[in-house]
Design an enzyme around this catalytic site. Structure first.
Site, PDB file in Angstrom:
ATOM      1  N   TYR A 125      -7.840 -20.880  37.903  1.00 26.09           N
ATOM      2  CA  TYR A 125      -8.473 -19.638  37.042  1.00 26.09           C
ATOM      3  C   TYR A 125     -10.018 -19.972  36.999  1.00 26.09           C
ATOM      4  O   TYR A 125     -10.523 -21.025  36.737  1.00 26.09           O
ATOM      5  CB  TYR A 125      -7.943 -19.819  35.489  1.00 26.09           C
ATOM      6  CG  TYR A 125      -8.531 -18.490  34.720  1.00 26.09           C
ATOM      7  CD1 TYR A 125      -7.859 -17.609  34.287  1.00 26.09           C
ATOM      8  CD2 TYR A 125      -9.966 -18.576  34.231  1.00 26.09           C
ATOM      9  CE1 TYR A 125      -8.123 -16.696  33.526  1.00 26.09           C
ATOM     10  CE2 TYR A 125     -10.271 -17.642  33.325  1.00 26.09           C
ATOM     11  CZ  TYR A 125      -9.314 -16.559  32.879  1.00 26.09           C
ATOM     12  OH  TYR A 125      -9.704 -15.585  31.970  1.00 26.09           O
ATOM     13  N   HIS A 139     -13.737 -17.880  19.829  1.00 26.46           N
ATOM     14  CA  HIS A 139     -13.775 -16.969  21.071  1.00 26.46           C
ATOM     15  C   HIS A 139     -13.152 -15.563  20.931  1.00 26.46           C
ATOM     16  O   HIS A 139     -13.490 -14.892  21.951  1.00 26.46           O
ATOM     17  CB  HIS A 139     -12.677 -17.944  22.204  1.00 26.46           C
ATOM     18  CG  HIS A 139     -13.177 -17.761  23.572  1.00 26.46           C
ATOM     19  ND1 HIS A 139     -13.909 -16.600  24.045  1.00 26.46           N
ATOM     20  CD2 HIS A 139     -12.778 -18.307  24.600  1.00 26.46           C
ATOM     21  CE1 HIS A 139     -14.051 -16.744  25.273  1.00 26.46           C
ATOM     22  NE2 HIS A 139     -13.425 -17.716  25.709  1.00 26.46           N
ATOM     23  N   THR A 150     -13.582  -9.716  30.321  1.00 29.14           N
ATOM     24  CA  THR A 150     -13.368 -10.744  31.520  1.00 29.14           C
ATOM     25  C   THR A 150     -12.332 -10.405  32.518  1.00 29.14           C
ATOM     26  O   THR A 150     -11.534  -9.626  32.045  1.00 29.14           O
ATOM     27  CB  THR A 150     -13.061 -12.355  31.179  1.00 29.14           C
ATOM     28  OG1 THR A 150     -11.860 -12.179  30.294  1.00 29.14           O
ATOM     29  CG2 THR A 150     -14.297 -12.850  30.316  1.00 29.14           C
TER      30      THR A 150
END
Length: 769
Positions: free
Chosen positions: A587, A471, A600
């Site tokens: 979230y 990630h 993000t």
């Protein structure tokens, strides 16, 4: 050590007859071809970077500017340079000896300067235009005159054939919000979650922070925002990802699933070959920047920087902090099968090996009957271990000899491929099949994925595929875009023969597939086995369930005149309230790629309006009309928060960076510590769909991809990913931990199904009004 002798390209010795040289022609040829390929790749990369850097102009426009300068000044005597030609002439010492030559040199320099000025003017004009945010806040389909005029200017300046990185220099920086605005938005976001007393205490903490050390933290952050390209991204990658010491398996890596309703072939080697060939062709379009940048509404570009690290990238473990290592090129992949690692070259000189040849090479790997060496079968579990343990093991056992060579081959590979022994497929009568498939892609058996690579491509024995993605290098939309392009090429363009094998002619002298060699001492093997036990404990604690909602999708939601994302988020809020009996901090990831190097931001879906809607759904005395009114109000607020997050007006990244500043200054802040310690018990994310515009799922619904998912963020919370796939299908991926007595993914799955159905019923009762 026979393999070490074979690796020597040439030897020499001194004899009575002179110097005798012996060399391996094949190795020398390989070295030569590798060097030529590297030079070609470097030239190609710099050329494409140049073309992107001067966009919307083209290289030939330089010649046009020079010729125009010659023609006007030297030919017609017209000076359009505002006197710069004459000024340059007087700076050249040969003006009295070669006046004509000096004049043409001056015109050339003036033309070059005019060309550079035109590039800078266009790019900075676009940057100013891209700062405008009115287009985002105007009602859909009802743009203001200001926005229409803005759109005309953007269309005029943005050019017609942009390359992947053409707009990078024109993208604005992520704006730094005012401290007061962020604190105000934060307090609004937590108000539904706190009682009056707790809220009053938090409000006082925020006020003290704003009037006190917060001002100084903000000044440091302002300095960084002025100096750095993006004031968030480097700290976000470092502190959220690379400095994390927990295993990245389950805790960080995510997965993407194949199209579940169709499978173009049952032959594992053929599917591997066709997909890998398609992936390498996609890599070439990235390298040549032939992929078009994504444009919102066909006008505003998204940052493409994350595409640079899709391939040839590895996360290298460190004792205190990992780092990302990216190579500009790699001509091979590493294949894992039945406990063994193989180096598979994918190029012959500069040409990509065709699908049929790759299938032969994959078949050789599948047919290999050799046994893994001690510790080799479970070796990849080290990448699933705690990062410090893996870093120390790497330093101790993989810094020299065969182990270093083989590890280099893996880490420098374009990506890793796992030829798996498992078989999973979609069964409408057995949901556990998809649950097991998703779990296998998330963590597998803990050693069939090299979790450090940018991605591992997993091919199941029955021909289905999936991807496990590290990630830190990028976010899910980047990998999803690559997978869409790959799936389209694999299933709709190249396809397979009727017998399921790949098309193409198998030529002679295929590059050799070589098995990687390891010399793992007993202490290392013991470490590997102990980390396998720990990794399996982590994997076995994951409770992952999928929902395939095929009764209706985006088409119905749009008819209800609400945002599909907001609609689903309200359904999740309702489902979570029914599951836990309370509202919790939620979230939702949104992107900030409207700005350079943006990644993000967090959307906080829990609002006063969302809570009012959920309570109304649980209150039997509330009418259907009132519930729909409350739902629309909650969706409007959520949509605005989503837009604010995209435009750099979020809460969490700003507060996160302020906290990083406080750590650098070694000053404690009770307010920031409280904010950063709040757990996200419900973590959600939407997987983007149809980014490539190559699919029409109304005509080919069988190719709908199930999206992907991730592990739970909190020990007593849920991780929920969803994808609105086409007009009539929504997929949900629900994860939690079996060890938590508060969560249950099967229960949450049922609550989501019930909540989504209840929202549909609302509009059915009022005919969508």
């Amino acid at each position: 050590m026979a393999e070490a002798h074979q690796a020597v390209a040439f030897t020499f010795q001194v004899t009575h007859d002179g110097l005798e040289v012996d060399f391996d022609h094949e190795v020398i040829a390989s070295i030569w071809n590798s060097g030529v390929r590297s030079l070609y790749k470097n030239f190609q990369r710099h050329w494409h970077d140049l073309k992107a850097g001067i966009y919307p102009l083209e290289p030939h426009t330089l010649l046009v500017c020079i010729l125009l300068s010659w023609g006007l000044r030297a030919g017609l005597g017209i000076d359009m340079s505002l006197g710069s030609v004459d000024h340059i002439c007087h700076l050249i010492p040969w003006i009295h000896f070669l006046p004509v030559f000096v004049l043409y040199v001056s015109c050339t320099i003036s033309g070059v300067l005019a060309w550079i000025g035109l590039i800078l003017f266009t790019r900075y004009s676009l940057k100013i235009l891209f700062i405008y945010q009115g287009w985002m806040n105007d009602p859909r389909g009802k743009f203001s005159m200001k926005t229409k005029f803005w759109a005309i200017l953007v269309r005029f300046l943005k050019g017609k054939n942009p390359r992947l990185y053409s707009y990078q220099g024109s993208l604005p920086k992520l704006p730094l919000p005012k401290l007061r605005d962020t604190l105000k938005r934060y307090l609004i976001s937590v108000r539904p979650l706190l009682n009056d007393e707790d809220y009053k205490n938090l409000e006082q903490l925020a006020m003290d922070f704003e009037k006190g050390i917060g001002k100084r933290f903000q000044r440091y952050l302002w300095l960084k925002s002025w100096w750095a390209t993006n004031y968030v991204t480097d700290w976000w990658e470092d502190y959220v990802y690379l400095k994390g010491r927990l295993p990245i398996m389950v805790n960080s890596n995510f997965y993407i699933v194949d199209a579940i309703l169709t499978k173009p072939t049952n032959i594992q080697a053929a599917r591997a070959a066709n997909c890998i060939h398609a992936i390498f062709e996609f890599r070439e379009t990235i390298e040549k920047q032939e992929v078009k940048p994504l444009l919102v509404n066909g006008l505003v570009p998204l940052c493409s920087a994350q595409n640079e690290r899709i391939f040839n990238t590895t996360r290298i473990p460190g004792v205190e902090k990992d780092h990302l290592q990216h190579w500009h090129d790699s001509s091979h992949i590493v294949v894992f099968n039945r406990g063994k690692f193989f180096k598979l070259p994918c190029y012959r000189k500069r040409d990509l090996i065709n699908q049929a040849e790759l299938e032969v090479m994959f078949t050789k790997i599948l047919e290999d009957q050799s046994q893994p060496t001690d510790g080799e079968e479970h070796l990849a579990v080290l990448t699933a271990a705690e990062r410090t343990v893996w870093a120390q093991t790497r330093i101790k056992y993989f810094r020299k000899g065969l182990n270093k060579h083989s590890l280099d081959v893996i880490e420098k590979a374009a990506f890793v491929v796992s030829l798996d022994e498992e078989e999973f497929q979609y069964d409408p009568n057995d949901s556990s099949q998809m649950d097991q498939w998703a779990s296998h892609l998330l963590h597998g058996n803990c050693y069939n994925v090299w979790f450090d690579k940018s991605f591992t491509f997993i091919i199941l024995k029955n021909g289905h595929v999936g991807i496990n993605v590290e990630h830190s290098w990028a976010d899910a939309p980047i990998t999803a875009y690559m997978w869409e392009a790959t799936l389209h090429k694999d299933s709709r363009v190249v396809r397979y023969k009727e017998d399921g094998h790949c098309h193409g002619t198998v030529r002679d002298n295929l590059p050799p597939v070589t098995k990687l060699k390891w010399e793992l001492p007993d202490e290392c093997v013991k470490t590997i086995e102990s980390q396998l036990v720990a990794a399996q404990k982590l994997a076995n604690d994951v409770d992952l369930k999928l929902i395939i909602w095929s009764e209706w999708g985006k088409g119905f939601i749009k008819n209800c005149k609400v945002s599909p994302d907001a609609f689903i988020q309200m359904a999740l809020q309702l489902a979570y309230y029914r599951d836990s009996g309370e509202f919790s901090l939620t979230y939702e990831a949104s992107m900030t790629r409207l700005y350079r190097e943006g990644r993000t931001e967090t959307v906080r879906p829990v609002t006063m309006e969302s809570c009012a809607f959920v309570r109304a759904m649980e209150d039997q005395t509330t009418s259907t009309g009132e519930r729909i009114t409350l739902l629309r109000a909650a969706c409007e607020v959520h949509t605005q928060r989503y837009k604010d997050a995209m435009l750099g007006k979020g809460v969490d990244r700003h507060l996160f960076c302020l906290y990083v500043v406080s750590r650098y200054l070694e000053e404690d802040s009770k307010f920031l510590e409280k904010v950063l310690s709040e757990p996200w018990k419900l973590s959600t994310s939407q997987t983007p769909h149809s980014q490539t515009n190559k699919w029409d799922f109304s005509k080919t619904p069988e190719y709908v991809c199930a999206g992907g998912g991730f592990g739970p963020v909190a020990d007593d919370g849920y991780g929920i990913s969803y994808i609105v796939a086409g007009e009539d299908c929504i997929f949900f991926h629900v994860s939690s931990k079996l060890s938590s007595p508060l969560t249950n993914s099967e229960r949450m799955r049922n609550n989501i199904i019930r909540a989504v159905g209840d929202l549909r019923t609302l509009f059915d009762l009022t005919n969508g009004k």
